[in-house]
Design an enzyme around this catalytic site. Structure first.
Site, PDB file in Angstrom:
ATOM      1  N   SER A 338       0.821  -1.212   0.000  1.00 35.94           N
ATOM      2  CA  SER A 338       0.000   0.000   0.000  1.00 35.94           C
ATOM      3  C   SER A 338       0.859   1.268   0.000  1.00 35.94           C
ATOM      4  CB  SER A 338      -0.954  -0.043   1.197  1.00 35.94           C
ATOM      5  OG  SER A 338      -1.944   0.939   1.091  1.00 35.94           O
ATOM      6  N   LYS A 363      -0.650  -3.916  -3.438  1.00 41.53           N
ATOM      7  CA  LYS A 363      -1.953  -3.390  -3.004  1.00 41.53           C
ATOM      8  C   LYS A 363      -2.024  -1.922  -3.359  1.00 41.53           C
ATOM      9  CE  LYS A 363      -5.917  -3.043  -0.924  1.00 41.53           C
ATOM     10  NZ  LYS A 363      -6.227  -1.711  -1.431  1.00 41.53           N
TER      11      LYS A 363
END
Length: 424
Positions: A338, A363
């Site tokens: 992320s 992600k």
């Protein structure tokens, strides 16, 4: 107005839904959908979520008090009122005007307008239109049934992040310690909520569109701790020093403490830097973006956001000169995810650092929370992050330049070649 990461909005809680998310968090924003039942001036709201890495009572408190598990008025109650806000004017709407079929169709339209199929490719306009015809071909007798229909409809997309929120799973926060949060970013509000252990924070909450406004004085039990650890290490030949920085997560303290570490190491004579993002699952995406900017030249691209809706299409760039210009290594592994992947690729693609280690997790999706007319909502994947070199992070991860730490001469050469290719 852009709402994914950069909006100035109000705050909604999603405590109950935090448990439904996987370990690798989506990035969540929120706004009210402009369906045919709605005025186009519906205000926008920003959803905070525990697993979005921003903040929630689940992170703030050791054990949330029962009063924080707040319920909206029953949708089946004949006295329930639903409010529309149009330029500050509140209009009460009788519940019978909000039909069960209308709620389902509203959720269908949100997906039709904004959903980005970044995974299994189960979505197509023709398929989704047929889904609407199948669902609305028969009557929906109760609101509970309507919500079940929406759940099944969203599940058919095959996207683990797109899901339904019942009215009881979100309350709007208006202020923190008397400071209105409207107009503040997620980054700023997170800082307001955090503080020393056993101190108190007063949170003003509104329940639903027409619900009461209540204030809660909550004792902080868990403090935000610095995610930054650093030290100065000599290079093997002793001719130079390396500033090693371990960044465990991107919380509200990440940028500030990273600045302190970088300045201290640079003042201590660091000629090179190592930024260790191994096992960093992300956190506040905005904190990651601000951290990346510390290494980039003014005008360098940090990341792109893309989506079907133009409001989720944005280029994020560094606005200032870098804090340090020394060559750098970023350490990554399969638990680098992320916000960490955004930072790693920002430094890599702008020829500021080489990546060392294992392929990252992959992600890079953006979710928005759309509030429906009856106070329920749907979380929908609406966009994704793309690296400065236009590589899709999600589902792919990032392959490092080296599996093991190379000699600094190799790092310097790699970055020099990278810059020459950019200029060419």
């Amino acid at each position: 107005m852009m709402v994914a990461l950069f909006c100035s909005c109000s705050l909604k809680l999603g405590v109950a839904t935090a448990r439904q998310l996987p370990s690798y968090p989506p990035i969540i924003s929120s706004y009210k959908h402009n369906s045919p039942q709605r005025s186009p001036e519906w205000h926008q709201t920003l959803a905070f979520h525990a697993l979005a890495g921003t903040l929630s009572f689940g992170l703030l408190l050791a054990s949330p008090p029962p009063s924080l598990s707040l319920q909206s008025p029953s949708l089946q109650s004949p006295t329930t009122q639903f409010c529309l806000e149009d330029e500050g004017v509140v209009e009460e709407v009788a519940p019978e005007s909000v039909t069960n079929e209308g709620i389902v169709e509203e959720a269908w339209e949100i997906v039709n307008d904004s959903f980005l199929d970044a995974g299994r490719h189960r979505w197509s306009p023709d398929m989704w239109l047929q889904k609407r015809e199948d669902i609305l071909s028969s009557s929906i007798p109760t609101r509970s049934k309507a919500h079940d229909v929406i759940r099944r409809m969203l599940a058919s997309l095959g996207d683990p992040y797109t899901r339904f929120l019942s009215p009881s799973e979100g309350d709007e926060v208006l202020s923190v310690n008397g400071v209105e949060i409207k107009g503040k970013s997620a980054f700023e509000v997170s800082s307001l909520l955090q503080g020393p252990k056993e101190t108190f924070v007063t949170i003003e909450v509104k329940h639903g569109n027409c619900g009461p406004v209540q204030s809660f004085k909550v004792q902080r039990q868990i403090t935000a701790r610095t995610p930054v650890f650093y030290r100065l290490e000599p290079v093997e030949n002793g001719a130079a020093s390396v500033g090693y920085i371990r960044l465990k997560e991107f919380n509200a303290l990440a940028r500030k403490d990273l600045v302190i570490a970088m300045k201290h190491l640079q003042d201590s004579g660091a000629s090179y830097f190592v930024l260790d993002l191994r096992d960093n699952l992300g956190g506040l995406v905005q904190a990651g973006i601000e951290a990346a900017k510390l290494f980039l030249n003014e005008g360098d691209t940090v990341t792109y956001t893309v989506g079907r809706d133009p409001q989720f299409q944005r280029t994020i760039v560094a606005e200032n000169a870098p804090l340090v210009t020394a060559p750098a290594i970023v350490l990554v592994n399969n638990r680098t995810a992320s916000a960490s992947e955004i930072v790693a690729t920002a430094l890599h693609d702008n020829c500021r650092a080489v990546l060392v280690g294992d392929r990252t997790f992959g992600k890079g999706l953006i979710q928005s929370v759309f509030e429906l007319h009856d106070g329920s909502g749907v979380v929908v994947t609406v966009g994704k992050y793309v690296t400065p070199n236009h590589m899709d992070i999600n589902g792919n991860g990032v392959e490092p330049d080296f599996p093991r730490i190379p000699a600094w001469s190799a790092v310097t050469k790699h970055l020099s070649d990278c810059n020459m290719q950019r200029k060419g």
